[in-house]
Enzyme design. Structure first.
Site, PDB file in Angstrom:
ATOM      1  CE1 TYR A 169      -3.721   2.406   0.216  1.00  0.00           C
ATOM      2  CE2 TYR A 169      -2.599   3.303   2.145  1.00  0.00           C
ATOM      3  CZ  TYR A 169      -3.582   3.402   1.171  1.00  0.00           C
ATOM      4  OH  TYR A 169      -4.416   4.502   1.160  1.00  0.00           O
ATOM      5  CE  LYS A 173      -3.572   5.518  -1.915  1.00  0.00           C
ATOM      6  NZ  LYS A 173      -4.497   6.181  -2.842  1.00  0.00           N
TER       7      LYS A 173
END
Length: 270
Positions: A169, A173
């Site tokens: 994740y 990002k």
């Protein structure tokens, strides 16, 4: 000036991905209140329709004399063919988009590197990175053709600082932050604005999805502090879009008052 009544948003058309729930849904409703038209895109058709109905109700309640057109378009941003043909499914009177909100994204698990399944990391990259890029590439040429537009990408505190259990994740990002920064620089000779919204802890479906439906585990993420909610981030998105045309909020980093980073927070009781 309230974001609900800003004349700069009246009659503008906004395309939002991941609009069936959470931040995407809250953002769609707030743009509707501000007098904008909204194209709501997500995979869950039934929930999209409900959000479109909520937009119509919010627009009517606000009493604004512009906007009021809402289209629910089923879209999986990870499917390149669906993205490429998106405007074939958008009503003709909504194809002139003014603002793109790349909100679609999710996280799965807290597995450490070496233990992450191929399916999990591929799914996160397909949506969070490749999907965002695909939709952006669809809209940027349109914005360039009219020398106007606004790309608003949903980043994260995870794109600023890595943390244990967030290997994939955080990587997605960080990619979004880098991609957004490049886009900002490439469009500096245009009137197209580029913004990244970087939230900290927001209590939506996010943690429920991360913990694969385990609501008990999800709720513990926010124990002892008051997290942000979807409407908090929606306000920042709409506020950024409502700035004067010569003003670009390049980054908006927003945290709960008791969070300082992904790993530093005060949990002294709500």
């Amino acid at each position: 000036m309230s974001v609900f009544s800003s004349a700069r948003l009246l009659g503008k058309t906004v395309l939002i991905t991941g609009a069936s729930a959470g931040i995407g849904a809250a953002t769609a409703i707030l743009f509707a209140k501000a007098g904008s038209n909204v194209i709501l895109c997500a995979r869950r058709a039934d929930q999209l329709k409900s959000v479109a109905d909520a937009c119509a109700a919010a627009h009517k309640e606000a009493g604004v004399q512009a906007g009021g057109k809402f289209a629910a378009v089923t879209l999986d941003v990870a499917d390149k063919q669906q993205v490429a043909t998106l405007f074939d499914r958008v009503p003709a009177d909504l194809r002139e988009v003014d603002v793109l909100v790349n909100n679609a994204g999710f996280v799965l698990g807290v597995d450490k590197i070496g233990e992450i399944s191929d399916a999990d990391y591929e799914a996160m990259f397909q949506v969070n990175v490749f999907g965002l890029i695909s939709v952006t590439q669809l809209l940027v040429p349109r914005f360039k053709a009219k020398n106007a537009g606004h790309v608003i990408n949903l980043g994260s505190v995870a794109g600023r600082e890595a943390y244990v259990g967030g290997g994939i994740y955080c990587a997605t990002k960080h990619a979004v932050r880098s991609f957004t920064g490049t886009l900002l620089r490439e469009l500096v000779n245009t009137n197209i604005r580029v913004t990244e919204i970087q939230p900290g802890m927001v209590e939506t479906e996010f943690s429920i999805v991360r913990f694969r439906g385990d609501t008990s585990a999800a709720s513990k993420v926010y124990d002892g502090l008051q997290p942000l909610v979807a409407e908090d981030i929606a306000e920042e998105i709409v506020w950024a879009a409502a700035r004067p045309p010569h003003v670009n909020l390049a980054e908006v980093y927003v945290l709960p008052v008791n969070q300082a980073s992904p790993t530093i927070s005060y949990r002294g009781g709500k």
